[in-house]
Write an enzyme that holds these catalytic residues in place. Sequence first.
Site, PDB file in Angstrom:
ATOM      1  N   ARG A  22      11.496  -6.158   6.083  1.00 19.16           N
ATOM      2  CA  ARG A  22      11.474  -4.965   6.347  1.00 19.16           C
ATOM      3  C   ARG A  22      12.225  -4.480   7.467  1.00 19.16           C
ATOM      4  NH1 ARG A  22       5.606  -2.353   5.988  1.00 19.16           N
ATOM      5  NH2 ARG A  22       5.468  -2.681   7.877  1.00 19.16           N
ATOM      6  N   ARG A  56      -9.537   1.189   8.865  1.00 17.79           N
ATOM      7  CA  ARG A  56      -9.261  -0.406   9.086  1.00 17.79           C
ATOM      8  C   ARG A  56     -10.254  -1.060   9.874  1.00 17.79           C
ATOM      9  NH1 ARG A  56      -3.191   0.615  10.418  1.00 17.79           N
ATOM     10  NH2 ARG A  56      -1.986  -0.272   8.888  1.00 17.79           N
ATOM     11  N   ARG A 115      11.425  -3.295  10.542  1.00 18.51           N
ATOM     12  CA  ARG A 115      11.099  -2.311  11.265  1.00 18.51           C
ATOM     13  C   ARG A 115      10.949  -2.754  12.796  1.00 18.51           C
ATOM     14  NH1 ARG A 115       5.956   0.668   9.288  1.00 18.51           N
ATOM     15  NH2 ARG A 115       4.989  -0.449  10.766  1.00 18.51           N
ATOM     16  N   LYS A 122       0.862  -1.354   0.085  1.00 22.19           N
ATOM     17  CA  LYS A 122      -0.249   0.081  -0.013  1.00 22.19           C
ATOM     18  C   LYS A 122       0.850   1.240  -0.110  1.00 22.19           C
ATOM     19  CE  LYS A 122      -2.159  -0.551   3.965  1.00 22.19           C
ATOM     20  NZ  LYS A 122      -1.955  -1.942   4.359  1.00 22.19           N
ATOM     21  N   ARG A 146      -1.169  -8.680  13.814  1.00 20.11           N
ATOM     22  CA  ARG A 146      -1.648  -7.500  12.921  1.00 20.11           C
ATOM     23  C   ARG A 146      -2.577  -8.217  11.729  1.00 20.11           C
ATOM     24  NH1 ARG A 146       3.628  -4.103  11.920  1.00 20.11           N
ATOM     25  NH2 ARG A 146       2.278  -3.124  10.328  1.00 20.11           N
TER      26      ARG A 146
HETATM   27  P1  AMP Z   1       0.910   0.889   9.493  1.00 19.96           P
HETATM   28  O1  AMP Z   1       2.000   1.956   9.373  1.00 19.96           O
HETATM   29  O2  AMP Z   1      -0.284   1.446   8.480  1.00 19.96           O
HETATM   30  O3  AMP Z   1       1.212  -0.664   9.393  1.00 19.96           O
HETATM   31  O4  AMP Z   1       0.462   1.320  10.893  1.00 19.96           O
HETATM   32  C1  AMP Z   1       1.271   1.150  11.999  1.00 19.96           C
HETATM   33  C2  AMP Z   1       0.315   0.880  13.323  1.00 19.96           C
HETATM   34  O5  AMP Z   1      -0.360   2.159  13.632  1.00 19.96           O
HETATM   35  C3  AMP Z   1      -0.543  -0.133  13.223  1.00 19.96           C
HETATM   36  O6  AMP Z   1      -0.248  -1.272  13.574  1.00 19.96           O
HETATM   37  C4  AMP Z   1      -1.525   0.341  14.169  1.00 19.96           C
HETATM   38  O7  AMP Z   1      -1.281   0.128  15.621  1.00 19.96           O
HETATM   39  C5  AMP Z   1      -1.474   1.954  14.004  1.00 19.96           C
HETATM   40  N1  AMP Z   1      -2.567   2.316  12.826  1.00 19.96           N
HETATM   41  C6  AMP Z   1      -2.307   2.620  11.748  1.00 19.96           C
HETATM   42  N2  AMP Z   1      -3.441   2.947  10.932  1.00 19.96           N
HETATM   43  C7  AMP Z   1      -4.515   2.766  11.830  1.00 19.96           C
HETATM   44  C8  AMP Z   1      -5.747   2.735  11.734  1.00 19.96           C
HETATM   45  N3  AMP Z   1      -6.591   3.013  10.694  1.00 19.96           N
HETATM   46  N4  AMP Z   1      -6.632   2.265  12.752  1.00 19.96           N
HETATM   47  C9  AMP Z   1      -6.087   1.773  13.838  1.00 19.96           C
HETATM   48  N5  AMP Z   1      -4.871   1.720  13.999  1.00 19.96           N
HETATM   49  C10 AMP Z   1      -3.847   2.148  12.972  1.00 19.96           C
END
Ligand code: AMP
Length: 183
Positions: free
Chosen positions: A127, A88, A129, A13, A140
């Site tokens: 990755r 999400r 991280r 994404k 996740r």
């Molecule tokens: P990402 O970089 O999109 O993988 O997001 C990293 C972390 O941020 C996720 O594992 C969640 O803990 C939080 N997060 C990001 N976007 C959302 C969302 N739309 N709803 C809830 N938690 C989010």
Amino acid sequence: MRIVFIGPPGAGKGTQSVLLTELLDIPHLSTGNMLREAVEHRTTVGRLAAEFMQSGRLVPDPFVVQIVGERLQQPDCEGGCLFDGFPRTLGQARSLDEYLTAAGTPLDAALELRVDEELLVNRLLGRGREDDSIDTIRRRFRDYVTMTTPLLDYYQSTGLLRTIDGSGTTNEVFKRIREAIGK
Ligand code: AMP
């Protein structure tokens, strides 16, 4: 255009969002990035969100909706935007619809990037991280399956869903996305 990206972590994404925002000249709204920034700056939302993020859980809807609502009020979002990693949950999707409908600027498309689970795990481990331990990844993915998959039905019912095959090279995937949105 206003576009939502749906897909499990590691589906590509982020990479495709960058290409798409350049093509359409719209801002890239990644809630992951916005939340990490909030944590870094120790804002109220950031302090509340930190523990959820560290354990790989979704941050509760109200915090996420608040941070996105604030971002959408910035002038650069007037001509459209790309949501990466948001919504999400169904609650977030409904909140977004309410917000955009009230503003008279509804969504144009919901893109689902579909990628095989094992490919995702391998991509995420590569990755490296800090929040990418194997337990965190599985957690996740479970969150994605239980909470985010219903979004596909939701956007299917509103006629916005376009499912994209996320396998192959970046360019191959991007070409499919362009076809899906007619650009
Ligand atoms: P990402 O970089 O999109 O993988 O997001 C990293 C972390 O941020 C996720 O594992 C969640 O803990 C939080 N997060 C990001 N976007 C959302 C969302 N739309 N709803 C809830 N938690 C989010």
